[in-house]
Design an enzyme around this catalytic site. Structure first.
Site, PDB file in Angstrom:
ATOM      1  N   ASP A   1      52.060  50.159  74.387  1.00 43.68           N
ATOM      2  CA  ASP A   1      51.270  51.016  75.273  1.00 43.68           C
ATOM      3  C   ASP A   1      50.569  50.115  76.285  1.00 43.68           C
ATOM      4  O   ASP A   1      49.351  50.011  76.308  1.00 43.68           O
ATOM      5  CB  ASP A   1      50.269  51.796  74.406  1.00 43.68           C
ATOM      6  CG  ASP A   1      49.360  52.691  75.231  1.00 43.68           C
ATOM      7  OD1 ASP A   1      49.675  52.943  76.409  1.00 43.68           O
ATOM      8  OD2 ASP A   1      48.331  53.127  74.684  1.00 43.68           O
ATOM      9  N   GLY A   2      51.367  49.438  77.096  1.00 48.44           N
ATOM     10  CA  GLY A   2      50.802  48.502  78.071  1.00 48.44           C
ATOM     11  C   GLY A   2      50.744  49.124  79.449  1.00 48.44           C
ATOM     12  O   GLY A   2      51.206  50.250  79.664  1.00 48.44           O
TER      13      GLY A   2
ATOM     14  N   GLY B   1      49.261  40.279  72.987  1.00 52.81           N
ATOM     15  CA  GLY B   1      50.282  40.984  72.224  1.00 52.81           C
ATOM     16  C   GLY B   1      51.635  40.281  72.232  1.00 52.81           C
ATOM     17  O   GLY B   1      52.401  40.371  71.270  1.00 52.81           O
TER      18      GLY B   1
ATOM     19  N   ASP C   1      51.368  48.315  83.784  1.00 51.65           N
ATOM     20  CA  ASP C   1      52.582  48.132  84.581  1.00 51.65           C
ATOM     21  C   ASP C   1      53.069  46.676  84.582  1.00 51.65           C
ATOM     22  O   ASP C   1      52.316  45.768  84.251  1.00 51.65           O
ATOM     23  CB  ASP C   1      52.291  48.604  86.004  1.00 51.65           C
ATOM     24  CG  ASP C   1      51.807  50.048  86.022  1.00 51.65           C
ATOM     25  OD1 ASP C   1      52.417  50.861  85.308  1.00 51.65           O
ATOM     26  OD2 ASP C   1      50.828  50.350  86.705  1.00 51.65           O
TER      27      ASP C   1
ATOM     28  N   HIS D   1      49.460  60.394  75.432  1.00 52.83           N
ATOM     29  CA  HIS D   1      49.205  59.849  74.092  1.00 52.83           C
ATOM     30  C   HIS D   1      49.990  60.576  72.997  1.00 52.83           C
ATOM     31  O   HIS D   1      50.481  59.956  72.059  1.00 52.83           O
ATOM     32  CB  HIS D   1      47.701  59.851  73.804  1.00 52.83           C
ATOM     33  CG  HIS D   1      46.968  58.832  74.637  1.00 52.83           C
ATOM     34  ND1 HIS D   1      45.909  59.145  75.460  1.00 52.83           N
ATOM     35  CD2 HIS D   1      47.184  57.503  74.814  1.00 52.83           C
ATOM     36  CE1 HIS D   1      45.485  58.044  76.080  1.00 52.83           C
ATOM     37  NE2 HIS D   1      46.245  57.045  75.712  1.00 52.83           N
TER      38      HIS D   1
ATOM     39  N   ASP E   1      42.433  52.177  75.493  1.00 47.67           N
ATOM     40  CA  ASP E   1      41.544  53.341  75.586  1.00 47.67           C
ATOM     41  C   ASP E   1      41.397  54.068  74.257  1.00 47.67           C
ATOM     42  O   ASP E   1      40.543  54.938  74.120  1.00 47.67           O
ATOM     43  CB  ASP E   1      42.010  54.297  76.691  1.00 47.67           C
ATOM     44  CG  ASP E   1      43.434  54.799  76.467  1.00 47.67           C
ATOM     45  OD1 ASP E   1      43.839  55.033  75.296  1.00 47.67           O
ATOM     46  OD2 ASP E   1      44.171  54.975  77.459  1.00 47.67           O
TER      47      ASP E   1
END
Lengths: 279, 279
Positions: B155-156, B138, B158, B62, B86
């Protein structure tokens, strides 16, 4: 049925590889020695059931234990390797044409023999006439030797079993005594995640012996915490002033090391900086 | 009896943690969502049985998906996060007082709800009035939105399942269109070891869209290959000129990120440099 071998860290995390073959298992006077074939990472050496080196993963470790030291020591004619039984460290040291004499002192002859036979892609420089392998106790060797070295590299295993004596101040003082004034000392220094206290203690202890002490870091997936550390130390040389011709000569042969990586690996994560400042 | 959960990579390596408790398991419209408690790394989120985030390991991911971008974009008032369910990425973005408005567009509401309830130590900024969470697609969002952002963070997960559309040129062009001229784009870009071709393809594809494209790397033990990558891209800003006041303000709160790490993570291993040059 697939056969997996997992190394377990602190009884709470584990890293495993699917095995396709067992090539060698032996019990030496010092440890259990095994060479296996893995599906993902080629052949691998295990000592006392811990992953030490795998063909598909060994470049990071061997390039990084060698080249930050070998590019920054002003002279690199005489090099001492303590440990390094798989031959990968000697291979990287001998890439430098300025190197004229390498003493490699490995305590366990079975490791050298097993790797020569079953891991020939790692130790590709056994036949180099500059390399002098002694099967002997490295701790005793540095206590007794008198001819100085330009670079001393400690490529031992973990601070349990035969390598335990490579992790204390007396050993470091003997290495420092054996190092030419312009020389560079480097040691592997465990996982900065899983063995953080061991790593921090090594930085602190080396700080009592050498004026310049710089830990450095990179990813090694087979090691605990997916990462590893080394410590570069000297009596006065600067780690951020590599000899650029030596760095440039390596560019075509290294998988990891280059000028950016040389500087980049010395970046210390904030939590480790704080821990070192507070001690 | 100890219960272990291992994520297997390419059916040939695996990383596992000993579990002490299962806190949540659900099947959303998009994926299986689980939160477990591990002995070594605290609570952890799994999506479709892959380790996504663990309390004892999430700082590297992060801090590094956020601060290289947030310290280099000249303006950072408006930030868009695609994914990030998250809450850890939003938490790091909101550390910067210059940030006035964050849109976070996460496709899977179950991830947000499960993390709010069971991973509260990761998403500590849900209540920040600058944060606007939308449960939405998104890919559609960036295709339709018109108000520009100073920073866009992808921030996805796989490139399989719900995140597959986050890995192609059309998506990147929409992100670039939505980015202010001085802005910075960043995306996670998979394991440079285990997913090397995906990673290289992302660098190449972003190179068609942005004049400046810089991959960067660090160790994350729970991810495949023990390592991870991100790509920093812009229309003209330089990644090596961070705003030093912003970097300095973070020093007391980050575990990994600092000025040395900012520069160090951009070092590209030699084998990856060669692969990118030859393509």
């Amino acid at each position: 049925m697939a056969i997996w071998y997992d190394e377990v860290h602190n009884d709470s995390t584990r890293f495993g590889c699917k095995l396709t073959k067992t090539l060698f298992v032996g019990q030496s006077d010092f440890q259990k020695v095994a060479v296996v074939e893995t599906e993902a990472l080629g052949r691998a050496l295990l000592l006392d059931d811990l992953w030490m080196c795998a063909e598909g993963e060994e470049k990071t470790y061997h390039e990084l234990i060698v080249h930050p030291a070998l590019t920054t020591a002003p002279r690199i004619e005489r090099v001492l390797i303590i440990g390094g039984g798989d031959g990968g460290t000697a291979r990287e040291v001998l890439r430098h044409p300025e190197v004229r004499h390498v003493d490699m002192v490995e305590v366990d002859g079975m490791v050298v023999e097993a790797c020569k036979e079953h891991l020939p892609s790692v130790g590709t420089a056994w036949g180099d006439p500059r390399l002098h392998v002694r099967i002997d106790d490295g701790i005793k060797f540095v206590a007794e030797a008198t001819v100085p070295y330009d670079v001393v590299i400690v490529d031992g295993s973990d601070p349990v079993g035969p390598a335990v004596g490579l992790f204390n101040e007396t050993f470091y003082r003997n290495c420092a005594r054996l190092l030419a004034d312009h020389g560079v000392f480097v040691t592997q220094s465990e996982s900065p995640n899983v063995h953080r206290e061991v790593h921090l203690d090594m930085v602190r202890t080396l700080g009592k012996v050498f004026p310049k002490v710089h830990p450095y870091y990179d990813t090694i997936s087979i090691y605990p915490g997916g990462t590893w550390s080394w410590i570069w130390a000297s009596k006065g040389t600067n780690p951020h002033e590599p000899v650029l011709e030596r760095v440039a000569r390596l560019e075509d042969v290294t998988d990891v090391y280059n000028l950016e990586m040389h500087h980049g690996v010395f970046a210390v994560p904030n939590a480790i900086k704080r821990a070192l400042r507070s001690s």
